[in-house]
Design a protein around this motif. Structure first.
Motif, PDB file in Angstrom:
ATOM      1  N   MET A 163       0.822  -1.210   0.000  1.00 31.61           N
ATOM      2  CA  MET A 163       0.000   0.000   0.000  1.00 31.61           C
ATOM      3  C   MET A 163       0.861   1.267   0.000  1.00 31.61           C
ATOM      4  O   MET A 163       0.623   2.190  -0.729  1.00 31.61           O
ATOM      5  N   ILE A 164       1.919   1.297   0.881  1.00 33.91           N
ATOM      6  CA  ILE A 164       2.831   2.438   0.940  1.00 33.91           C
ATOM      7  C   ILE A 164       4.254   1.963   0.683  1.00 33.91           C
ATOM      8  O   ILE A 164       4.733   1.023   1.321  1.00 33.91           O
ATOM      9  N   ASP A 165       4.911   2.603  -0.260  1.00 30.68           N
ATOM     10  CA  ASP A 165       6.320   2.345  -0.553  1.00 30.68           C
ATOM     11  C   ASP A 165       7.129   3.552  -0.091  1.00 30.68           C
ATOM     12  O   ASP A 165       6.724   4.698  -0.309  1.00 30.68           O
ATOM     13  N   ALA A 166       8.271   3.297   0.534  1.00 36.57           N
ATOM     14  CA  ALA A 166       9.018   4.394   1.145  1.00 36.57           C
ATOM     15  C   ALA A 166      10.503   4.340   0.830  1.00 36.57           C
ATOM     16  O   ALA A 166      11.080   3.268   0.599  1.00 36.57           O
ATOM     17  N   VAL A 167      11.096   5.522   0.860  1.00 35.80           N
ATOM     18  CA  VAL A 167      12.550   5.702   0.879  1.00 35.80           C
ATOM     19  C   VAL A 167      12.856   6.545   2.113  1.00 35.80           C
ATOM     20  O   VAL A 167      12.150   7.516   2.395  1.00 35.80           O
ATOM     21  N   ASP A 168      13.896   6.151   2.842  1.00 36.87           N
ATOM     22  CA  ASP A 168      14.253   6.788   4.108  1.00 36.87           C
ATOM     23  C   ASP A 168      15.553   7.572   3.932  1.00 36.87           C
ATOM     24  O   ASP A 168      16.625   6.981   3.773  1.00 36.87           O
ATOM     25  N   LEU A 169      15.444   8.896   3.936  1.00 42.12           N
ATOM     26  CA  LEU A 169      16.637   9.742   3.842  1.00 42.12           C
ATOM     27  C   LEU A 169      17.231   9.950   5.232  1.00 42.12           C
ATOM     28  O   LEU A 169      16.500  10.032   6.209  1.00 42.12           O
ATOM     29  N   PHE A 170      18.558  10.052   5.311  1.00 41.98           N
ATOM     30  CA  PHE A 170      19.264  10.176   6.600  1.00 41.98           C
ATOM     31  C   PHE A 170      18.903   8.991   7.493  1.00 41.98           C
ATOM     32  O   PHE A 170      18.565   9.148   8.660  1.00 41.98           O
ATOM     33  N   CYS A 171      19.005   7.782   6.948  1.00 40.56           N
ATOM     34  CA  CYS A 171      18.426   6.597   7.584  1.00 40.56           C
ATOM     35  C   CYS A 171      19.208   6.072   8.775  1.00 40.56           C
ATOM     36  O   CYS A 171      18.657   5.346   9.609  1.00 40.56           O
ATOM     37  N   GLY A 172      20.499   6.389   8.880  1.00 39.74           N
ATOM     38  CA  GLY A 172      21.305   5.895   9.986  1.00 39.74           C
ATOM     39  C   GLY A 172      21.252   4.385  10.090  1.00 39.74           C
ATOM     40  O   GLY A 172      21.277   3.659   9.093  1.00 39.74           O
ATOM     41  N   ALA A 173      21.152   3.890  11.323  1.00 41.55           N
ATOM     42  CA  ALA A 173      21.153   2.447  11.570  1.00 41.55           C
ATOM     43  C   ALA A 173      19.802   1.803  11.303  1.00 41.55           C
ATOM     44  O   ALA A 173      19.654   0.589  11.438  1.00 41.55           O
ATOM     45  N   GLY A 206       3.871  -2.052   8.586  1.00 40.19           N
ATOM     46  CA  GLY A 206       3.386  -2.562   7.310  1.00 40.19           C
ATOM     47  C   GLY A 206       3.806  -1.765   6.091  1.00 40.19           C
ATOM     48  O   GLY A 206       3.353  -2.041   4.978  1.00 40.19           O
ATOM     49  N   ILE A 207       4.682  -0.769   6.269  1.00 44.42           N
ATOM     50  CA  ILE A 207       5.163   0.031   5.133  1.00 44.42           C
ATOM     51  C   ILE A 207       6.349  -0.671   4.482  1.00 44.42           C
ATOM     52  O   ILE A 207       7.223  -1.201   5.164  1.00 44.42           O
ATOM     53  N   GLU A 208       6.368  -0.672   3.157  1.00 48.13           N
ATOM     54  CA  GLU A 208       7.473  -1.290   2.412  1.00 48.13           C
ATOM     55  C   GLU A 208       8.567  -0.252   2.200  1.00 48.13           C
ATOM     56  O   GLU A 208       8.411   0.662   1.374  1.00 48.13           O
ATOM     57  N   VAL A 209       9.636  -0.380   2.947  1.00 50.88           N
ATOM     58  CA  VAL A 209      10.761   0.550   2.801  1.00 50.88           C
ATOM     59  C   VAL A 209      11.790  -0.120   1.892  1.00 50.88           C
ATOM     60  O   VAL A 209      12.297  -1.196   2.199  1.00 50.88           O
ATOM     61  N   HIS A 210      12.091   0.522   0.783  1.00 51.45           N
ATOM     62  CA  HIS A 210      12.951  -0.092  -0.220  1.00 51.45           C
ATOM     63  C   HIS A 210      14.411   0.306  -0.092  1.00 51.45           C
ATOM     64  O   HIS A 210      15.304  -0.471  -0.459  1.00 51.45           O
ATOM     65  N   ALA A 211      14.679   1.510   0.414  1.00 52.53           N
ATOM     66  CA  ALA A 211      16.068   1.969   0.475  1.00 52.53           C
ATOM     67  C   ALA A 211      16.234   3.047   1.528  1.00 52.53           C
ATOM     68  O   ALA A 211      15.280   3.754   1.880  1.00 52.53           O
ATOM     69  N   GLY A 212      17.452   3.155   2.018  1.00 50.50           N
ATOM     70  CA  GLY A 212      17.812   4.228   2.937  1.00 50.50           C
ATOM     71  C   GLY A 212      19.079   4.899   2.465  1.00 50.50           C
ATOM     72  O   GLY A 212      20.005   4.224   1.970  1.00 50.50           O
TER      73      GLY A 212
END
Length: 349
Positions: free
Chosen positions: A1-11, A22-28
């Motif tokens: 339902m939600i696809d995400a990219v995480d900027l400044f993702c750290g650890a 339940g969010i699909e995080v693809h990259a940091g």
């Protein structure tokens, strides 16, 4: 339902929490290459060692599946040092981290994701760059919710306060209601069952459950420290020189033991040091172990920060202290998922 990219993702604290929701995080993305192991091993997402300043819309777009019924989320928790209380009154305009919110705003403007979230220290709202960030969102049609959050009210066993922003092109949005306002989680509830270890020792079954060594005088100080007390409880010969001065007499929060039946103080990058805050174990004669600090940041107990033979207090302490608490990431994720479900339900009425 939600696809995400995480900027400044750290650890990966925010990513781990959003994934739990339940969010699909693809990259940091982050420039701290040491975080790659923690981010990728625990989160099934790709860590990209790249400065956000050089990041393009096209690079971001490649992470989002082109599938109907999916919503794009761009998450970003820019380094908070320029906005922290510690820097109040200092000229931080030359800090290389200062423009990062502007670059985050640029990427939002170019990508136009349906959803945006940002987390930072509460004092971020006192700066022009934050006002510009919010205005940019609003002029692009985003509905913005932004307020300080007491993390303890959401089940984090820690007196951490953060500023959280949620923005949506789908309509008004807000954080879910507090889940633990009347029942805060205590330190003992979270770490009380971990194996006992001494200062300088490591649990043979968990390389993260290790405590820093104590000098002979600091060992005597913690032995003379009462739970929830201060250095004022010590006999005079143990009091540090800095606390004998008029300027140091007000600093009661260092060299202290935590209280077992209360939430912990805010975990910092130096949370493993007895003299760096109220980081003394409530019962044992040592400071917090790295694992205990990570648990108080709501990381899962099996979260791996570095390969066992490369763990250092400084490197892992930095990752833990700089992380978005996993529980706060989960609350943010739950809020976004609830928002999208309500939007979908409205569409199909």
């Amino acid at each position: 339902m939600i696809d995400a990219v995480d900027l400044f993702c750290g650890a990966g604290g925010l990513t781990a929490g959003m994934r739990q929701a339940g969010i699909e995080v693809h990259a940091g993305y982050d420039i701290e290459a040491q975080c790659r192991h923690a981010y990728e091993v625990n989160n099934q997402a790709v860590f990209v060692d790249q400065d956000v300043k050089s990041l393009s819309k096209e690079q971001l777009e490649a992470w989002y599946p082109r599938v109907d019924g999916r919503y794009r989320l761009l998450a970003g928790c820019a380094p908070c040092q320029p906005f922290s209380t510690y820097n109040q009154g200092r000229d931080t305009s030359a800090d290389s981290k200062w423009p990062l919110l502007y670059h985050f705003a640029r990427l939002i403007r170019e990508l136009q994701p349906e959803l945006v979230t940002m987390e930072n220290v509460p004092d971020v709202t006192k700066h022009e760059v934050y006002d510009d960030f919010v205005k940019n969102l609003e002029t692009q049609g985003y509905k913005v919710w932004a307020e300080p959050v007491a993390c303890v009210e959401y089940g984090l066993p820690q007196l951490r306060r953060r500023h959280v922003l949620l923005a949506s092109k789908l309509g008004p949005i807000k954080l879910i209601e507090p889940t633990h306002r009347d029942a805060p989680v205590s330190v003992q509830e979270m770490i009380g069952d971990l194996p006992r270890i001494a200062a300088g020792d490591c649990d043979p079954h968990d390389p993260m459950h290790r405590a820093a060594t104590l000098t002979p005088i600091n060992l005597q100080r913690i032995l003379n420290s009462r739970e929830g007390g201060t250095w004022r409880d010590w006999p005079p010969h143990l009091v540090a020189d800095c606390h004998r001065k008029p300027s140091g007499k007000t600093y009661a929060s260092v060299y202290g033991r935590m209280s077992r039946n209360k939430p912990s103080p805010t975990m910092t990058t130096l949370c493993y040091g007895f003299g760096n805050g109220r980081f003394g174990h409530y019962e044992q004669a040592r400071a917090l172990s790295l694992r205990e600090a990570a648990i108080l940041q709501s990381f899962p107990r099996n979260y791996e920060f570095m390969p066992p033979d490369r763990i250092t207090f400084k490197a892992v302490g930095r990752m833990i202290g700089n992380a978005v608490p996993v529980r706060l990431g989960e609350v943010i994720g739950q809020s976004l998922m609830s928002h999208v479900r309500a939007y979908e339900q409205h569409l199909h009425q």
